[in-house]
Motif scaffolding. Structure first.
Motif, PDB file in Angstrom:
ATOM      1  N   ALA A  68       0.836  -1.199   0.000  1.00 40.45           N
ATOM      2  CA  ALA A  68       0.000   0.000   0.000  1.00 40.45           C
ATOM      3  C   ALA A  68       0.870   1.248   0.000  1.00 40.45           C
ATOM      4  CB  ALA A  68      -0.915  -0.011   1.221  1.00 40.45           C
ATOM      5  N   VAL A  69       1.935   1.223   0.818  1.00 44.59           N
ATOM      6  CA  VAL A  69       2.810   2.400   0.863  1.00 44.59           C
ATOM      7  C   VAL A  69       3.487   2.620  -0.482  1.00 44.59           C
ATOM      8  CG1 VAL A  69       4.887   3.355   1.903  1.00 44.59           C
ATOM      9  CG2 VAL A  69       3.187   2.262   3.332  1.00 44.59           C
ATOM     10  N   VAL A  70       3.916   1.507  -1.114  1.00 37.03           N
ATOM     11  CA  VAL A  70       4.572   1.634  -2.421  1.00 37.03           C
ATOM     12  C   VAL A  70       3.620   2.274  -3.430  1.00 37.03           C
ATOM     13  CG1 VAL A  70       5.443   0.348  -4.406  1.00 37.03           C
ATOM     14  CG2 VAL A  70       6.212  -0.240  -2.130  1.00 37.03           C
ATOM     15  N   LEU A  71       2.398   1.749  -3.493  1.00 38.25           N
ATOM     16  CA  LEU A  71       1.441   2.280  -4.472  1.00 38.25           C
ATOM     17  C   LEU A  71       1.095   3.729  -4.171  1.00 38.25           C
ATOM     18  CD1 LEU A  71      -0.884  -0.783  -4.977  1.00 38.25           C
ATOM     19  CD2 LEU A  71       0.667   0.242  -6.619  1.00 38.25           C
ATOM     20  N   LEU A  72       0.915   3.999  -2.868  1.00 39.30           N
ATOM     21  CA  LEU A  72       0.577   5.364  -2.469  1.00 39.30           C
ATOM     22  C   LEU A  72       1.676   6.327  -2.881  1.00 39.30           C
ATOM     23  CD1 LEU A  72      -1.823   6.451  -0.743  1.00 39.30           C
ATOM     24  CD2 LEU A  72      -0.164   6.683   1.100  1.00 39.30           C
ATOM     25  N   SER A  73       2.953   5.956  -2.618  1.00 47.08           N
ATOM     26  CA  SER A  73       4.013   6.899  -2.962  1.00 47.08           C
ATOM     27  C   SER A  73       4.184   6.985  -4.471  1.00 47.08           C
ATOM     28  CB  SER A  73       5.339   6.534  -2.283  1.00 47.08           C
ATOM     29  OG  SER A  73       5.437   5.188  -2.049  1.00 47.08           O
ATOM     30  N   LEU A  74       3.981   5.866  -5.166  1.00 45.23           N
ATOM     31  CA  LEU A  74       4.105   5.912  -6.624  1.00 45.23           C
ATOM     32  C   LEU A  74       3.090   6.876  -7.234  1.00 45.23           C
ATOM     33  CD1 LEU A  74       5.091   4.912  -9.365  1.00 45.23           C
ATOM     34  CD2 LEU A  74       3.508   3.022  -9.174  1.00 45.23           C
ATOM     35  N   PHE A  75       1.807   6.672  -6.894  1.00 43.33           N
ATOM     36  CA  PHE A  75       0.791   7.516  -7.520  1.00 43.33           C
ATOM     37  C   PHE A  75       0.822   8.926  -6.942  1.00 43.33           C
ATOM     38  CE2 PHE A  75      -0.743   3.303  -8.699  1.00 43.33           C
ATOM     39  CZ  PHE A  75      -0.909   3.512 -10.050  1.00 43.33           C
ATOM     40  N   GLY A  76       1.182   9.041  -5.660  1.00 45.35           N
ATOM     41  CA  GLY A  76       1.320  10.357  -5.058  1.00 45.35           C
ATOM     42  C   GLY A  76       2.389  11.180  -5.760  1.00 45.35           C
ATOM     43  N   LEU A  77       3.558  10.557  -5.981  1.00 45.45           N
ATOM     44  CA  LEU A  77       4.643  11.291  -6.633  1.00 45.45           C
ATOM     45  C   LEU A  77       4.296  11.617  -8.072  1.00 45.45           C
ATOM     46  CD1 LEU A  77       7.994   9.731  -5.399  1.00 45.45           C
ATOM     47  CD2 LEU A  77       7.063  11.968  -4.930  1.00 45.45           C
ATOM     48  N   ARG A  78       3.599  10.679  -8.740  1.00 42.26           N
ATOM     49  CA  ARG A  78       3.213  10.948 -10.130  1.00 42.26           C
ATOM     50  C   ARG A  78       2.289  12.152 -10.202  1.00 42.26           C
ATOM     51  NH1 ARG A  78       2.882   6.547 -14.312  1.00 42.26           N
ATOM     52  NH2 ARG A  78       0.895   7.469 -14.826  1.00 42.26           N
ATOM     53  N   ARG A  79       1.399  12.240  -9.215  1.00 41.50           N
ATOM     54  CA  ARG A  79       0.520  13.392  -9.174  1.00 41.50           C
ATOM     55  C   ARG A  79       1.335  14.650  -8.886  1.00 41.50           C
ATOM     56  NH1 ARG A  79      -4.732  14.902  -7.952  1.00 41.50           N
ATOM     57  NH2 ARG A  79      -5.402  13.176  -9.258  1.00 41.50           N
ATOM     58  N   LEU A  80       2.239  14.518  -7.921  1.00 41.09           N
ATOM     59  CA  LEU A  80       3.033  15.675  -7.494  1.00 41.09           C
ATOM     60  C   LEU A  80       3.835  16.274  -8.642  1.00 41.09           C
ATOM     61  CD1 LEU A  80       3.907  17.135  -4.750  1.00 41.09           C
ATOM     62  CD2 LEU A  80       6.017  15.882  -5.057  1.00 41.09           C
ATOM     63  N   VAL A  81       4.480  15.407  -9.452  1.00 40.68           N
ATOM     64  CA  VAL A  81       5.345  15.966 -10.491  1.00 40.68           C
ATOM     65  C   VAL A  81       4.535  16.596 -11.616  1.00 40.68           C
ATOM     66  CG1 VAL A  81       7.295  14.460 -10.028  1.00 40.68           C
ATOM     67  CG2 VAL A  81       5.588  13.765 -11.695  1.00 40.68           C
ATOM     68  N   ASN A  82       3.237  16.335 -11.645  1.00 42.84           N
ATOM     69  CA  ASN A  82       2.415  17.010 -12.645  1.00 42.84           C
ATOM     70  C   ASN A  82       1.734  18.261 -12.114  1.00 42.84           C
ATOM     71  OD1 ASN A  82       2.950  15.396 -14.850  1.00 42.84           O
ATOM     72  ND2 ASN A  82       1.534  13.832 -14.135  1.00 42.84           N
ATOM     73  N   GLU A  83       1.882  18.497 -10.801  1.00 46.40           N
ATOM     74  CA  GLU A  83       1.355  19.728 -10.231  1.00 46.40           C
ATOM     75  C   GLU A  83       2.312  20.890 -10.528  1.00 46.40           C
ATOM     76  OE1 GLU A  83      -1.417  20.143  -8.058  1.00 46.40           O
ATOM     77  OE2 GLU A  83      -2.023  18.120  -8.631  1.00 46.40           O
ATOM     78  N   ASP A  84       1.966  22.073 -10.046  1.00 47.64           N
ATOM     79  CA  ASP A  84       2.840  23.225 -10.254  1.00 47.64           C
ATOM     80  C   ASP A  84       4.224  23.004  -9.664  1.00 47.64           C
ATOM     81  OD1 ASP A  84       0.759  24.308 -11.446  1.00 47.64           O
ATOM     82  OD2 ASP A  84       0.361  25.897  -9.989  1.00 47.64           O
ATOM     83  N   VAL A  85       4.235  22.417  -8.464  1.00 44.84           N
ATOM     84  CA  VAL A  85       5.522  22.237  -7.799  1.00 44.84           C
ATOM     85  C   VAL A  85       6.405  21.291  -8.608  1.00 44.84           C
ATOM     86  CG1 VAL A  85       4.800  20.341  -6.304  1.00 44.84           C
ATOM     87  CG2 VAL A  85       6.611  21.856  -5.563  1.00 44.84           C
ATOM     88  N   GLY A  86       5.772  20.372  -9.341  1.00 40.52           N
ATOM     89  CA  GLY A  86       6.536  19.469 -10.201  1.00 40.52           C
ATOM     90  C   GLY A  86       7.261  20.225 -11.294  1.00 40.52           C
ATOM     91  N   VAL A  87       6.619  21.254 -11.799  1.00 36.67           N
ATOM     92  CA  VAL A  87       7.261  22.088 -12.821  1.00 36.67           C
ATOM     93  C   VAL A  87       8.500  22.751 -12.236  1.00 36.67           C
ATOM     94  CG1 VAL A  87       6.971  24.066 -14.321  1.00 36.67           C
ATOM     95  CG2 VAL A  87       5.082  22.493 -13.976  1.00 36.67           C
ATOM     96  N   VAL A  88       8.357  23.231 -10.973  1.00 35.47           N
ATOM     97  CA  VAL A  88       9.516  23.842 -10.321  1.00 35.47           C
ATOM     98  C   VAL A  88      10.631  22.821 -10.167  1.00 35.47           C
ATOM     99  CG1 VAL A  88      10.335  25.041  -8.287  1.00 35.47           C
ATOM    100  CG2 VAL A  88       8.019  25.433  -9.090  1.00 35.47           C
ATOM    101  N   PHE A  89      10.264  21.601  -9.749  1.00 41.07           N
ATOM    102  CA  PHE A  89      11.274  20.551  -9.583  1.00 41.07           C
ATOM    103  C   PHE A  89      12.035  20.329 -10.889  1.00 41.07           C
ATOM    104  CE2 PHE A  89       8.852  18.434  -5.914  1.00 41.07           C
ATOM    105  CZ  PHE A  89       9.643  19.097  -5.003  1.00 41.07           C
ATOM    106  N   ARG A  90      11.278  20.209 -11.978  1.00 46.06           N
ATOM    107  CA  ARG A  90      11.952  19.970 -13.251  1.00 46.06           C
ATOM    108  C   ARG A  90      12.784  21.171 -13.667  1.00 46.06           C
ATOM    109  NH1 ARG A  90       7.291  17.345 -16.433  1.00 46.06           N
ATOM    110  NH2 ARG A  90       6.346  17.664 -14.388  1.00 46.06           N
ATOM    111  N   GLY A  91      12.307  22.366 -13.255  1.00 48.04           N
ATOM    112  CA  GLY A  91      13.106  23.563 -13.512  1.00 48.04           C
ATOM    113  C   GLY A  91      14.432  23.500 -12.778  1.00 48.04           C
ATOM    114  N   VAL A  92      14.395  23.011 -11.538  1.00 44.76           N
ATOM    115  CA  VAL A  92      15.619  22.866 -10.764  1.00 44.76           C
ATOM    116  C   VAL A  92      16.592  21.959 -11.502  1.00 44.76           C
ATOM    117  CG1 VAL A  92      16.591  21.887  -8.658  1.00 44.76           C
ATOM    118  CG2 VAL A  92      14.552  23.299  -8.532  1.00 44.76           C
ATOM    119  N   LYS A  93      16.040  20.926 -12.119  1.00 43.81           N
ATOM    120  CA  LYS A  93      16.898  19.982 -12.835  1.00 43.81           C
ATOM    121  C   LYS A  93      17.469  20.600 -14.113  1.00 43.81           C
ATOM    122  CE  LYS A  93      16.629  15.861 -15.575  1.00 43.81           C
ATOM    123  NZ  LYS A  93      15.683  15.388 -16.564  1.00 43.81           N
ATOM    124  N   ASP A  94      16.580  21.211 -14.884  1.00 50.98           N
ATOM    125  CA  ASP A  94      17.010  21.627 -16.213  1.00 50.98           C
ATOM    126  C   ASP A  94      17.685  22.991 -16.232  1.00 50.98           C
ATOM    127  OD1 ASP A  94      16.045  19.333 -17.311  1.00 50.98           O
ATOM    128  OD2 ASP A  94      14.034  20.154 -17.585  1.00 50.98           O
TER     129      ASP A  94
END
Lengths: 338, 288
Positions: free
Chosen positions: A186-212
């Motif tokens: 359950a924790v694995v699935l929760l973090s998987l789908f949670g993170l997938r949601r997170l990286v598509n939110e606004d903050v995810g854009v910032v994260f990718r900005g940090v990378k690129d």
């Protein structure tokens, strides 16, 4: 004289993929099924797995697979969405494990409580440890995260604190194997789908900005280090949960929690499963952990085999399994004459 | 006095371990994570040639150095060249090969204290009241000689100058007709050869074990990172600082801590002075 026929493979996106990548304009049951099948398939396979494996031994393997999957997903998130290549899986596991072990042994808290505290507290400690090195990039961050677990392990052995080389034995054990398996899954699935949601939110854009392009982030008035710290905290939380969970699975804490395996295996799983997808590392773990268990008879040769798998994948098939499968699933391919 | 003399020796050992890594990295920008594995492999090969195949000391040592050099060449040509310029993949590839080599050697049965190489010359000298065996003096001499030869090689020969050119500005060097891939291959082979020489010189003081592979890698990285890449002065100076610090800690605090000193040095340097003590070529933006 025969005319030479040159052909090439033409790829066309399926209609639903063309319309939108993230916001789905679903218009029929067929399309709903098309979208749901891979996601639901993964969840169902994971939920059924504990019921179909043959023995208690393999049920424990599922638990360990879950721990590795958490680390691998965290690694993928940090490396491909935030641009921090962290070889510090062992650091997260070790800190989480030792924290929950100590709370259980010295303070006498029950496992449920120690795991919760170790997850959050351990993640805080890891973030604080890594905070000064967050401005570093690439190879240098990798070297630092690689060095920390080795150093902590040597200090524990040399100073003979926290049980020294023997570790702390006789901790409380989570004995219900069914609960264990489903909690970690359950924790694995929760973090998987949670993170997938997170990286598509606004903050995810910032994260990718940090990378690129971190200068762009700085120019926008955002603190690069702050976002890196948040990302590290999230990944560390997953790792520390894994560590605390392992501690109470075995009822023992030792320096082996800082071993190289926890840093390297997530890397292999990510490379094989498909970097930059978050689901890829999970698939990689689901394939590699059982294989590595079956190879246990070979002893040290096991590590040789999966090192070589890693080299072959990264040299010749660097997109990984899931990106390949996704292309097959989402695109029509056929040969056309040129 | 003991700290002073053994500190000096320890520093030279670090120079020996690090110089190959530094050369390979500064020229090809490939962090050669195989360094430690090649070190152990040389020891193992030399042992096999010497004890199993019954070759003499000199041929077996030369043969193992040659094989390891060839291995550096092959690894670059077959594997690293395909992922050149992608730092993460470079690390993963070289590190994976390194683990494969080390664990394969472990699987072949490299355990325990039976695997030792003979020393060059058995004798102990007493210097200022401190007994030193001849091997350690030899290591100091070999280390100094290597640094000197490399310095001459990179400053006064055409190939060496080419290597430095690539290290300083790859594009400009390409314009002047220096083949980047050939230079990187040469650098990696030479780096591997230096790891092998270090192994032949250092291993006789102890025994060959797999864990040393990881330790040597950590030491080499520590010295290179602290010294600042691409600077010979920095590398040697960092080796001396870390070497003396290690010896002092080992004598005064606890003997297990020598690797902790190296790791702490990496962490402190990277946090407070990311381009190393003498890092000139490495632009800061690359790291921070």
């Amino acid at each position: 004289m025969t005319e030479q026929v040159i052909r090439r493979k033409e790829r066309l996106d399926r209609g639903i993929k063309v319309r939108s990548d993230t916001v789905y304009a679903v218009s029929s049951w067929k399309e709903i099924f098309f979208l749901l099948t891979p996601r639901a398939g993964l969840i169902i396979v994971l939920l059924i797995a504990p019921l179909v494996v043959p023995s208690l031994y393999w049920q424990r393997v599922i638990c360990i697979m879950g721990v590795y999957a958490l680390l691998a997903i965290g690694f993928d998130f940090l490396a491909h969405f935030v641009g921090l290549v962290s070889l510090g899986g062992a650091l997260f596991i070790g800190v989480g494990g030792y924290l929950s072990g100590c709370l259980n042994h010295y303070v006498g808290l029950p496992p449920v409580l120690t795991i919760c505290i170790a997850t959050v507290g351990g993640a805080l400690i890891c973030t604080l440890i890594l905070l000064p090195s967050l401005p570093l990039k690439g190879v240098y961050f990798a070297i630092i995260t690689f060095a920390f677990p080795i150093m902590i392990e040597r200090i524990i052995v040399a100073a003979n604190v926290l049980g020294g080389t023997d570790g702390i034995p006789n901790l409380d054990v989570l004995s219900n194997i069914w609960l264990n398996q489903y909690v970690i899954l359950a924790v694995v699935l929760l973090s998987l789908f949670g993170l997938r949601r997170l990286v598509n939110e606004d903050v995810g854009v910032v994260f990718r900005g940090v990378k690129d392009n971190d200068q762009a982030i700085r120019a926008s008035g955002l603190s690069v280090t702050y976002y890196k710290a948040i990302a590290v905290f999230l990944a560390a939380m997953m790792g520390c949960f894994g560590g605390a969970y392992l501690t109470h699975l075995y009822g023992w804490v030792g320096t082996s929690l800082f071993s190289l395996d926890f840093s390297v295996f997530p890397l292999v799983a990510t490379v094989v499963g498909g970097p930059g997808t978050l689901a890829g590392p999970l698939i990689g773990c689901m394939i590699l952990v059982p294989i590595s268990e079956m190879l246990r008879a070979f002893g040290a040769l096991r590590i040789v085999i999966y090192s070589l798998i890693m080299v072959v994948f990264i040299l010749f098939w660097s997109e990984g399994l899931i990106n390949w499968a996704r292309r097959k699933y989402e695109q029509f391919e056929h040969w056309v004459k040129v | 006095m003991e700290i002073l003399i053994y500190g000096l020796i320890n520093s030279m050992l670090l120079v020996l371990m690090a110089v190959g890594f530094a050369l390979a990295y500064s020229v090809s920008r490939v962090p050669n994570f195989m360094h430690g594995a090649l070190y152990v492999l040389t020891g193992y090969l030399a042992w096999v040639f010497l004890n199993r195949l019954g070759l003499g000391y000199v041929p077996s040592v030369l043969l193992s150095i040659a094989i390891v050099t060839l291995m550096g060449w092959i690894v670059y040509r077959v594997a690293v060249i395909r992922v050149r310029g992608m730092p993460v993949s470079e690390i993963i590839v070289t590190f994976a090969i390194s683990m494969a080599v080390l664990e394969f050697v472990r699987w072949l049965g490299l355990r325990g204290a039976t695997y030792v190489l003979p020393v060059f010359y058995t004798k102990t000298v007493i210097l200022a009241g401190v007994p030193i065996d001849f091997q350690r003096i030899a290591a100091v001499i070999v280390g100094a000689a290597i640094v000197l030869v490399l310095w001459i090689f990179t400053h006064y020969t055409k190939i060496g100058l080419g290597l430095r050119g690539i290290a300083q500005n790859e594009r400009a060097a390409l314009l002047l007709g220096i083949d980047s891939d050939r230079a990187a291959t040469l650098a990696l082979s030479l780096g591997s050869a230096l790891a092998a020489v270090a192994a032949v010189t250092i291993i006789p003081m102890g025994n060959i074990n797999v864990a040393a592979g990881y330790d040597v890698l950590v030491f080499a990285i520590a010295v290179c990172v602290c010294g600042g890449l691409g600077s010979w002065t920095g590398t040697v100076l960092a080796a001396f600082i870390i070497g003396f610090a290690q010896t002092a800690v080992v004598y005064l605090v606890a003997p297990h801590l020598s690797i902790v000193v190296a790791l702490a040095a990496i962490i402190l340097i990277l946090i407070f002075r990311p381009s190393g003590l003498f890092g000139r070529q490495k632009e800061l933006e690359d790291r921070v």
